[in-house]
Design an enzyme around this catalytic site. Structure first.
Site, PDB file in Angstrom:
ATOM      1  N   ARG A  74       0.781  -1.239   0.000  1.00  0.00           N
ATOM      2  CA  ARG A  74       0.000   0.000   0.000  1.00  0.00           C
ATOM      3  C   ARG A  74       0.813   1.290   0.000  1.00  0.00           C
ATOM      4  O   ARG A  74       0.237   2.370   0.114  1.00  0.00           O
ATOM      5  CB  ARG A  74      -0.997   0.035   1.170  1.00  0.00           C
ATOM      6  CG  ARG A  74      -1.938  -1.131   1.163  1.00  0.00           C
ATOM      7  CD  ARG A  74      -3.144  -0.974   2.019  1.00  0.00           C
ATOM      8  NE  ARG A  74      -2.914  -0.428   3.326  1.00  0.00           N
ATOM      9  CZ  ARG A  74      -3.885   0.006   4.109  1.00  0.00           C
ATOM     10  NH1 ARG A  74      -5.124  -0.020   3.693  1.00  0.00           N
ATOM     11  NH2 ARG A  74      -3.629   0.477   5.298  1.00  0.00           N
ATOM     12  N   ASP A  75       2.120   1.230  -0.124  1.00  0.00           N
ATOM     13  CA  ASP A  75       2.903   2.468  -0.163  1.00  0.00           C
ATOM     14  C   ASP A  75       4.163   2.299  -1.008  1.00  0.00           C
ATOM     15  O   ASP A  75       5.253   2.715  -0.625  1.00  0.00           O
ATOM     16  CB  ASP A  75       3.259   2.915   1.253  1.00  0.00           C
ATOM     17  CG  ASP A  75       3.639   4.391   1.329  1.00  0.00           C
ATOM     18  OD1 ASP A  75       3.278   5.149   0.404  1.00  0.00           O
ATOM     19  OD2 ASP A  75       4.299   4.786   2.303  1.00  0.00           O
TER      20      ASP A  75
END
Length: 124
Positions: A74-75
């Site tokens: 997610r990043d």
């Protein structure tokens, strides 16, 4: 607050291990260096095609391994990819699992500047 734990010695990922005592859980992570992909791009200006191919392979290898573990990072962004040279070849490791979640993941989070336009249009 839950902590996502997995042990890894996979190429393309910083090594992560957990050590538990009766009262304490320790997370031991590899020190992956000081230079990340974003710093490197600002330093050299652009990457050679051959370096891009190697780096893309490393990113995809790391993400595929996480997919097998049902983990969503997610990043993913240049600042979360550390660089190191091995035998005169650039290689990278994906780091910073602070926003990672077990899959399936229904929430979207991360650096807005690196999100796909579809994320903002509600198409995902």
């Amino acid at each position: 607050q839950s902590i996502l734990l997995f042990e890894s010695n996979q190429a393309g990922l910083g090594q992560v291990q957990k050590v538990e005592t009766e009262k304490t859980l320790y997370i031991v992570m590899e020190h992956c260096g000081e230079k990340n992909l974003l710093d490197y791009i600002f330093e050299v200006g652009s990457l050679k095609k051959s370096d891009c191919a190697v780096l893309a392979r490393d990113i995809f290898t790391a993400l595929d391994y996480l997919r097998l573990l049902e983990i969503v990072h997610r990043d993913v962004k240049p600042a979360n990819l550390t660089l190191y040279a091995e035998a005169f070849t650039l290689q990278l490791k994906l780091i910073d699992f602070g926003l990672a979640k077990a899959s399936p993941c229904s929430t979207f989070i991360g650096a807005r500047g690196y999100m796909a336009p579809e994320m903002f249009q509600g198409q995902v």
